[in-house]
Structures are given as structure tokens and as C-alpha cells.
Design an enzyme around this catalytic site. Structure first.
Site, PDB file in Angstrom:
ATOM      1  N   ASP A  57       0.833  -1.203   0.000  1.00 25.47           N
ATOM      2  CA  ASP A  57       0.000   0.000   0.000  1.00 25.47           C
ATOM      3  C   ASP A  57       0.880   1.270   0.000  1.00 25.47           C
ATOM      4  OD1 ASP A  57      -2.586   1.106   0.255  1.00 25.47           O
ATOM      5  OD2 ASP A  57      -2.433   1.210   2.447  1.00 25.47           O
ATOM      6  N   ASP A 101       2.186   5.148  -5.226  1.00 25.55           N
ATOM      7  CA  ASP A 101       1.483   6.396  -4.922  1.00 25.55           C
ATOM      8  C   ASP A 101       2.363   7.580  -5.310  1.00 25.55           C
ATOM      9  OD1 ASP A 101       0.208   8.564  -3.926  1.00 25.55           O
ATOM     10  OD2 ASP A 101       0.147   7.898  -1.835  1.00 25.55           O
ATOM     11  N   GLU A 126      -2.268   6.231  -8.428  1.00 20.90           N
ATOM     12  CA  GLU A 126      -3.131   7.137  -7.645  1.00 20.90           C
ATOM     13  C   GLU A 126      -3.097   8.554  -8.210  1.00 20.90           C
ATOM     14  OE1 GLU A 126      -3.084   6.647  -3.444  1.00 20.90           O
ATOM     15  OE2 GLU A 126      -3.616   8.737  -3.034  1.00 20.90           O
ATOM     16  N   HIS A 166      -9.743   4.431  -1.232  1.00 18.22           N
ATOM     17  CA  HIS A 166      -8.952   4.428   0.007  1.00 18.22           C
ATOM     18  C   HIS A 166      -9.771   5.112   1.095  1.00 18.22           C
ATOM     19  CE1 HIS A 166      -4.742   3.298  -1.200  1.00 18.22           C
ATOM     20  NE2 HIS A 166      -5.394   3.244  -2.353  1.00 18.22           N
ATOM     21  N   THR A 184      -8.082   2.147   9.715  1.00 17.40           N
ATOM     22  CA  THR A 184      -8.323   2.762  11.033  1.00 17.40           C
ATOM     23  C   THR A 184      -9.321   1.980  11.895  1.00 17.40           C
ATOM     24  OG1 THR A 184      -7.974   4.871   9.947  1.00 17.40           O
ATOM     25  CG2 THR A 184      -8.860   4.954  12.180  1.00 17.40           C
TER      26      THR A 184
HETATM   27  P1  13P Z   1      -8.630   4.062   6.596  1.00 16.70           P
HETATM   28  O1  13P Z   1      -7.543   4.133   7.607  1.00 16.70           O
HETATM   29  O2  13P Z   1      -9.460   5.294   6.534  1.00 16.70           O
HETATM   30  O3  13P Z   1      -9.470   2.846   6.746  1.00 16.70           O
HETATM   31  O4  13P Z   1      -7.924   3.958   5.162  1.00 16.70           O
HETATM   32  C1  13P Z   1      -7.061   2.905   4.895  1.00 16.70           C
HETATM   33  C2  13P Z   1      -6.415   3.040   3.580  1.00 16.70           C
HETATM   34  O5  13P Z   1      -6.920   3.697   2.686  1.00 16.70           O
HETATM   35  C3  13P Z   1      -5.149   2.333   3.362  1.00 16.70           C
HETATM   36  O6  13P Z   1      -4.602   2.615   2.126  1.00 16.70           O
END
Ligand code: 13P
Length: 291
Positions: free
Chosen positions: A80, A102, A134, A211, A236
Site C-alpha cells: 500500500d 502512490d 493514484e 482508500h 483505522t
Molecule cells: P482508513 O484508515 O481510513 O481505513 O484507510 C485505509 C487506507 O486507505 C489504506 O490505504
């Protein structure tokens, strides 16, 4: 190598989305894979640069291989928000099945140039590696925010999206349509679904990625999937569940020191959220098509 591209194609045909769940340790990984196994759903494990530095690139690859063999569930491993070509090489060489380059902070043409190099490198190593690019400025980190202000100029522009996918040939595009990383205390902003529909028109069958999946309303998530989002990232909400369950357990049993007695509660809390998300995103059914 697992065929990540085919898994997203099936999701696209079935009008559902595959969840990417970010992990940084064994407990979170176990929880997410328990959920995927329970629901017999494909799943994407994500690691940010910080998360994979912590758990280890080769180590997470091997752990996932072991779980994949045992459960027969398709598990994709995605790097990621990878910000440099050097790091892309490292994760591909370690055995990741998907990469997210990214370059959204770079000037548009520079972002195209490096994303193209990433595509070439990834596909020369294995055609099945899924490459995500992205466009747009995605605000916030994966934690709780008092407030986040989104500006119109942060959002992905449909004409740029069209040029970007044409020039780079990427498999997936992460978009900014009102989404932010993290949970906003007073409620996350609503998604700009009209913009998403314009982007979808502009990029055709390129997979669209949302995301910042934590804190977005269920209604917006469902609408975004109907329009064409096929991958949704969640971090999160898992972190909040982790910390909450751990604090709760230790406040009730402060004398407990055995990890395998402490962590089952934490794992169940994360597993529960992951299962809810997988159900919300829908399961791919081979042969079910969008009208
Ligand atoms: P959140 O932390 O808002 O769930 O987003 C996670 C994310 O987009 C990881 O690339």
C-alpha cells in the site's frame, strides 16, 4: 503467483468490491484471515511502508503463503502507498502479488512516468501482479481526526484520470472523491458520487479503488460499489478495534501476562469488523453481471 487481476475482474462482473485490510502484526493478520475463511471470501492484505517495515516484507509473504495453503482462500498481498521505485522493487522481489505506487504528490507528468516504469517492472516479473496508481490528494492518516477539510482541487479530475490510465496502462486507479484516511470525529465527509461516475466513464474497465474506507457511511459505500468501485481499503477501524479490545482486556485482568490468553479478544474484535465489511462490500459470484 495468485492471479489478483482475475479476482478483481470477478468482483467487477459481480458488482461487488474486495476489501483490503491493512495489517502490521500477526494478531491482525489472523483476525482478517479468520473472517475471510469464515465467509469464504477472497481478501487483500495491505501493508503500508511503516507496517511492512515493522512486520517484515519477506516474513509477511511467507506467513500469507502458509495461510493460503491451509485455507485455500485467495489472499492477495498489496504494498500500500509505496512512494518510490526502489521500494516497489523490494516488495516485488520479496513476493508481493500487488503493488500500489502512490505518485500523487508528484507533478502529473512525473507521476505518469514513474507509474509506467513500475508497470513495466512489475509485469516483467509476473503478468499477474496487480498494479495500482493514484491521482488526487488524499488527506489524513489512519487514525482519529478532529476535523479534515477537503478542497475541490484535492479531488481526482476525470480528464486527468483518462489520460493517466491511457498513458500508464495500470490495472487499478485510486481516486479522491471526498474520501480521507482515518475516522473524523463529527462524521466522515460524504463522497462525491457524481464525480465518481464521471471518472468511471473516463477510465472504462480500469479497476477503481476507494482508500480511506473507515468511517464512510454504508449508503455511500454501497452507492460507490454500484458506480464501479471494486477495491476498498480499511485500516483505522481495525486499529481502533485492536487498541480498544486490548485496553479493555487489561483493565479487567491487569495481572494477565500470557499473550495467547490476552489476544483472543483482540482478534475477535477485529474479525467482527472485517466480517461486517466483507458482507457490506458483497461477495463475487462468478457469472453475476452488472445490468
Ligand atoms: P482508513 O484508515 O481510513 O481505513 O484507510 C485505509 C487506507 O486507505 C489504506 O490505504
Amino acid at each position: 503467483m495468485i492471479n489478483a487481476i482475475n479476482i478483481l475482474k470477478e468482483a467487477q462482473k459481480s458488482c461487488c468490491a474486495i476489501g483490503q485490510f491493512n495489517v502490521s502484526n500477526l494478531e491482525i493478520l489472523k483476525a482478517v484471515l479468520n473472517a475471510a475463511r469464515n465467509l469464504k471470501s477472497p481478501v487483500i492484505i495491505g501493508t503500508s511502508e511503516g507496517e511492512r517495515e515493522f512486520i517484515g516484507r519477506r516474513q509477511i509473504v511467507k506467513l500469507i503463503e502458509a495461510y493460503r495453503e491451509e485455507s485455500q482462500i485467495p489472499v492477495i498481498l498489496n504494498a500500500d502507498h509505496t512512494k518510490s521505485f526502489e521500494e516497489i522493487k523490494k516488495v516485488i522481489d520479496a513476493g508481493y502479488s500487488a503493488v500500489h505506487f502512490d505518485g500523487s504528490e508528484l507533478p502529473f507528468k512525473e507521476n505518469i512516468k514513474i507509474t509506467k516504469e513500475v508497470m513495466e517492472y512489475a509485469k516483467s516479473r509476473d503478468e499477474n501482479i496487480l498494479v495500482e496508481g493514484e491521482l488526487g490528494y488524499l488527506r489524513g492518516g489512519s487514525n482519529i481526526h478532529k476535523a479534515v477539510e477537503i478542497k475541490e482541487e484535492d479531488m481526482t479530475k476525470p480528464d486527468e484520470a483518462m489520460e493517466f490510465v491511457k498513458e500508464t496502462g495500470i490495472d487499478s486507479l485510486a481516486v479522491v472523491i471526498g474520501n480521507v484516511h482515518g475516522i473524523v470525529r463529527g462524521g466522515n465527509p460524504e463522497l462525491d458520487l457524481a464525480r465518481l461516475a464521471e471518472i468511471k466513464n473516463a477510465v472504462g474497465k480500469t479497476f477503481l479503488v476507494l482508500h480511506g474506507g473507515s468511517g464512510i457511511s454504508e449508503k455511500d459505500i454501497q452507492e460507490a460499489i454500484k458506480i464501479g468501485i471494486v477495491k476498498i481499503n480499511i485500516n483505522t477501524e481495525l486499529r481502533v478495534a485492536y487498541a480498544g479490545a486490548l485496553k479493555n482486556f487489561l483493565s479487567v485482568k491487569p495481572e494477565e501476562t500470557t499473550p495467547y490468553k490476552i489476544f483472543p479478544d483482540v482478534i475477535s474484535a477485529i474479525q467482527k469488523i472485517t466480517e461486517e465489511k466483507i458482507k457490506l462490500f458483497g461477495l463475487p459470484v462468478v457469472g453475476r453481471r452488472k445490468n
